[in-house]
Design an enzyme around this catalytic site. Structure first.
Site, PDB file in Angstrom:
ATOM      1  N   ASN A   1     -31.761  93.983 -48.847  1.00  0.00           N
ATOM      2  CA  ASN A   1     -32.264  92.927 -47.974  1.00  0.00           C
ATOM      3  C   ASN A   1     -31.953  91.621 -48.676  1.00  0.00           C
ATOM      4  OD1 ASN A   1     -33.662  91.101 -46.419  1.00  0.00           O
ATOM      5  ND2 ASN A   1     -35.603  92.196 -46.456  1.00  0.00           N
TER       6      ASN A   1
ATOM      7  N   GLU B   1     -40.011  99.571 -43.504  1.00  0.00           N
ATOM      8  CA  GLU B   1     -38.724  99.118 -42.991  1.00  0.00           C
ATOM      9  C   GLU B   1     -37.563  99.646 -43.827  1.00  0.00           C
ATOM     10  OE1 GLU B   1     -38.985  94.882 -41.232  1.00  0.00           O
ATOM     11  OE2 GLU B   1     -40.680  94.998 -42.623  1.00  0.00           O
TER      12      GLU B   1
ATOM     13  N   ARG C   1     -30.060  95.163 -44.246  1.00  0.00           N
ATOM     14  CA  ARG C   1     -30.842  94.535 -43.198  1.00  0.00           C
ATOM     15  C   ARG C   1     -30.089  93.298 -42.728  1.00  0.00           C
ATOM     16  NH1 ARG C   1     -35.608  90.231 -43.511  1.00  0.00           N
ATOM     17  NH2 ARG C   1     -36.330  90.337 -41.350  1.00  0.00           N
TER      18      ARG C   1
ATOM     19  N   ARG D   1     -45.483  79.355 -39.015  1.00  0.00           N
ATOM     20  CA  ARG D   1     -44.817  79.078 -37.739  1.00  0.00           C
ATOM     21  C   ARG D   1     -45.846  78.916 -36.631  1.00  0.00           C
ATOM     22  NH1 ARG D   1     -41.245  84.231 -38.571  1.00  0.00           N
ATOM     23  NH2 ARG D   1     -39.923  83.571 -40.302  1.00  0.00           N
TER      24      ARG D   1
ATOM     25  N   HIS E   1     -38.130  91.849 -36.262  1.00  0.00           N
ATOM     26  CA  HIS E   1     -38.953  92.902 -36.879  1.00  0.00           C
ATOM     27  C   HIS E   1     -38.684  94.257 -36.232  1.00  0.00           C
ATOM     28  CE1 HIS E   1     -42.130  89.588 -37.920  1.00  0.00           C
ATOM     29  NE2 HIS E   1     -41.295  89.748 -38.933  1.00  0.00           N
TER      30      HIS E   1
END
Length: 403
Positions: free
Chosen positions: A10, A387, A94, A244, A183
């Site tokens: 990642n 993940e 990823r 955010r 996601h």
């Protein structure tokens, strides 16, 4: 295929997270993080899991991603797990944005690299770093399959009624403006794991997945397929997050430009890095916010209430989208660990069949578990996401198929 190991990478703009897994049993062999790449003092933390050894940390200068992966390779080699091992079947990467082109894991070639690069305008913070990681790994092991697993892929099953924004179609198509969602590897893993927890096949279950970390997103999953998700063209849309804003009137941007005299770059920074929980109360750590709430801090209380209000709206909306809901699954850092968030999110929704058992909700565990009363019409679950395992599983399945 005799080789069963998959290295999952990642790659961020100044970091590389990695895990080495053996897909013969899904076990982790090693994991680590390289951070502050390109800075004066970089840091590598490596944990060998196969040997049960202690973590090793190293500080120094790591100039670029090539040097970072070389350092990772050297650390793995110390444990007999180097990148030159014949047991390494593939490297899974990823990739945040795959647009409409990539609906499943894909072996990387020149055309794939070009398309990921073409998508940089809609993922300027993520795709460049993901590309750097892929290119670096390809240079180190050109003989090994490099597989891109896309955050957006799971959401490509959304119907056009959910994916389209109500703007001029020609303009939207020309600039690739639509709702992509993110996601996706987490939502895929958790929705499937929730069905397993219920003892049913994914095709038989409707699940609302709530991925609540510093970034947060919700998805409505019908029979194993995503039919709606809260993030959109970018990860800014949807739930209130750590930094955010999530959903807001688009005219806020015009107002800040015209009346506030802010530039596009300043507004971008405001909405992505200085909003959400940190904008409301100065903290983006839910543990700290809850501590402040318990001490009577009104700013923290308002931030928490706004967070829960938005979360509850999405639960209700996705309940309506699905029609019938079998389970709601909480996952990621906040979803897995913040019992007050889970309790507040379903409070008052008893007529929808939603409730949590206080004692079950208070239990801390790394295992998937139900926290709803035994007779609840809709099950409420806590399902730790994985993940890296999802990326490794998709990567290994693809290379086995083409072997």
């Amino acid at each position: 295929m005799s080789a069963t190991r998959v290295l999952v990478l990642n790659s961020g703009s100044s970091s590389v997270k990695y895990q080495l897994l053996d897909m013969a049993d899904g076990g982790r062999l090693a994991m680590g993080l390289v951070e502050r790449i390109g800075e004066e003092t970089s840091r590598l933390k490596h944990t060998p899991l196969v040997t049960g050894g202690e973590s090793r940390e190293w500080s120094g200068t790591i100039a670029d991603h090539e040097a970072a992966l070389q350092a990772v390779s050297e650390e793995l080699a110390k444990d007999g797990l180097g990148l030159d091992s014949p047991e390494l079947a593939a490297i899974g990467h990823r990739v945040v944005h795959g647009g409409q082109a990539f609906t499943e894991p894909t072996v990387v070639d020149g055309a794939v690299l070009a398309e990921i690069e073409r998508l940089i305008p809609v993922a300027p913070l993520h795709n460049p770093a993901n590309l750097t990681g892929i290119r670096t790994a390809m240079a180190l092991r050109p003989d090994l399959p490099q597989v891109a697993v896309f955050d957006t892929a799971f959401h490509t099953t959304m119907p056009e009624s959910a994916a389209r924004y109500a703007i001029d179609v020609k303009t939207a198509d020309e600039h690739r403006i639509r709702r992509y969602g993110f996601h996706g590897t987490s939502h895929a893993y958790v929705s499937r794991a929730t069905a397993e927890l219920l003892g049913r096949a994914p095709e038989e279950v409707n699940v609302i997945v709530l991925h609540l970390g510093n970034g947060a997103s919700a998805s409505a999953v019908r029979g194993g397929r995503c039919v709606d998700t809260s993030m959109g063209l970018t990860p800014l849309e949807g739930l209130v997050m750590g930094t955010r804003s999530g959903d807001l009137d688009p005219a806020v941007i015009f107002h800040l430009a015209r009346v506030g005299g802010m530039s596009i770059a300043e507004i971008d920074t405001l909405l992505n890095k200085k909003s959400g929980l940190v904008g409301l109360c100065g903290d983006n750590d839910m543990r700290e916010i809850r501590r402040r709430v318990d001490e009577g801090d009104e700013a923290a209380r308002l931030a928490f209430d706004i967070y829960i209000h938005r979360l509850k709206k999405y639960i209700g909306a996705y309940y309506a989208v699905l029609g019938t809901v079998d389970a709601i699954a909480f996952t990621a850092g906040v979803g897995e660990n913040a019992a007050p968030v889970r309790e507040a999110a379903v409070a008052g929704l008893e007529t929808l069949g939603l409730a949590v058992d206080g004692a079950l909700n208070a239990v801390r565990s790394d295992e998937p578990r139900l926290i709803s009363p035994a007779d609840a019409r809709v099950k409420v679950a806590v399902v730790p996401t994985d993940e890296e395992l999802e990326i490794a599983t998709q990567t290994y399945a693809l290379v086995k198929k083409i072997d």
